[in-house]
Design a protein around this motif. Structure first.
Motif, PDB file in Angstrom:
ATOM      1  N   ARG A   1       0.865  -1.184   0.000  1.00  0.00           N
ATOM      2  CA  ARG A   1       0.000   0.000   0.000  1.00  0.00           C
ATOM      3  C   ARG A   1       0.898   1.229   0.000  1.00  0.00           C
ATOM      4  NH1 ARG A   1      -4.956  -1.807  -0.552  1.00  0.00           N
ATOM      5  NH2 ARG A   1      -5.588  -3.510   0.777  1.00  0.00           N
TER       6      ARG A   1
ATOM      7  N   THR B   1       4.120   3.610  -3.593  1.00  0.00           N
ATOM      8  CA  THR B   1       4.647   2.597  -4.509  1.00  0.00           C
ATOM      9  C   THR B   1       4.294   1.213  -3.973  1.00  0.00           C
ATOM     10  OG1 THR B   1       6.801   2.498  -3.416  1.00  0.00           O
ATOM     11  CG2 THR B   1       6.586   4.032  -5.259  1.00  0.00           C
TER      12      THR B   1
ATOM     13  N   SER C   1       4.005   2.903  -9.215  1.00  0.00           N
ATOM     14  CA  SER C   1       3.547   4.070  -8.464  1.00  0.00           C
ATOM     15  C   SER C   1       2.031   4.046  -8.437  1.00  0.00           C
ATOM     16  CB  SER C   1       4.025   5.354  -9.135  1.00  0.00           C
ATOM     17  OG  SER C   1       5.435   5.426  -9.088  1.00  0.00           O
ATOM     18  N   TRP C   2       1.443   4.771  -7.502  1.00  0.00           N
ATOM     19  CA  TRP C   2      -0.010   4.761  -7.304  1.00  0.00           C
ATOM     20  C   TRP C   2      -0.780   5.134  -8.561  1.00  0.00           C
ATOM     21  CZ3 TRP C   2      -2.764   9.168  -8.161  1.00  0.00           C
ATOM     22  CH2 TRP C   2      -2.049  10.352  -8.186  1.00  0.00           C
ATOM     23  N   TRP C   3      -0.237   5.961  -9.411  1.00  0.00           N
ATOM     24  CA  TRP C   3      -0.961   6.450 -10.586  1.00  0.00           C
ATOM     25  C   TRP C   3      -0.839   5.518 -11.801  1.00  0.00           C
ATOM     26  CZ3 TRP C   3       2.339   7.247 -14.627  1.00  0.00           C
ATOM     27  CH2 TRP C   3       3.688   7.435 -14.307  1.00  0.00           C
TER      28      TRP C   3
END
Length: 63
Positions: free
Chosen positions: A32, A35, A48-50
């Motif tokens: 979580r 990254t 990465s989150w995006w």
């Protein structure tokens, strides 16, 4: 071992093997935060989150 969940790539990403995975590829995600570790057929792209969305592409299309 951290819980795994499925995700879908939103952009092309390169795995440790040098293979580029296109948007829509299903990945197994661990972790979580900003990254996470992801796995595609044993290959490891750090995401990465995006770069991904939680859930499968079919699940997202139904929303």
């Amino acid at each position: 071992m951290p819980a795994e969940r499925l995700g879908t790539l939103l952009v092309p990403v390169v795995g440790l093997s040098g293979t580029t995975y296109p948007p829509g590829t299903t990945v197994s995600v661990r972790g979580r935060g900003a990254t996470v570790d992801a796995f595609v057929k044993g290959d490891w792209p750090s995401l990465s989150w995006w770069e991904f969305s939680d859930g499968l592409r079919e699940d997202i299309a139904d929303r």
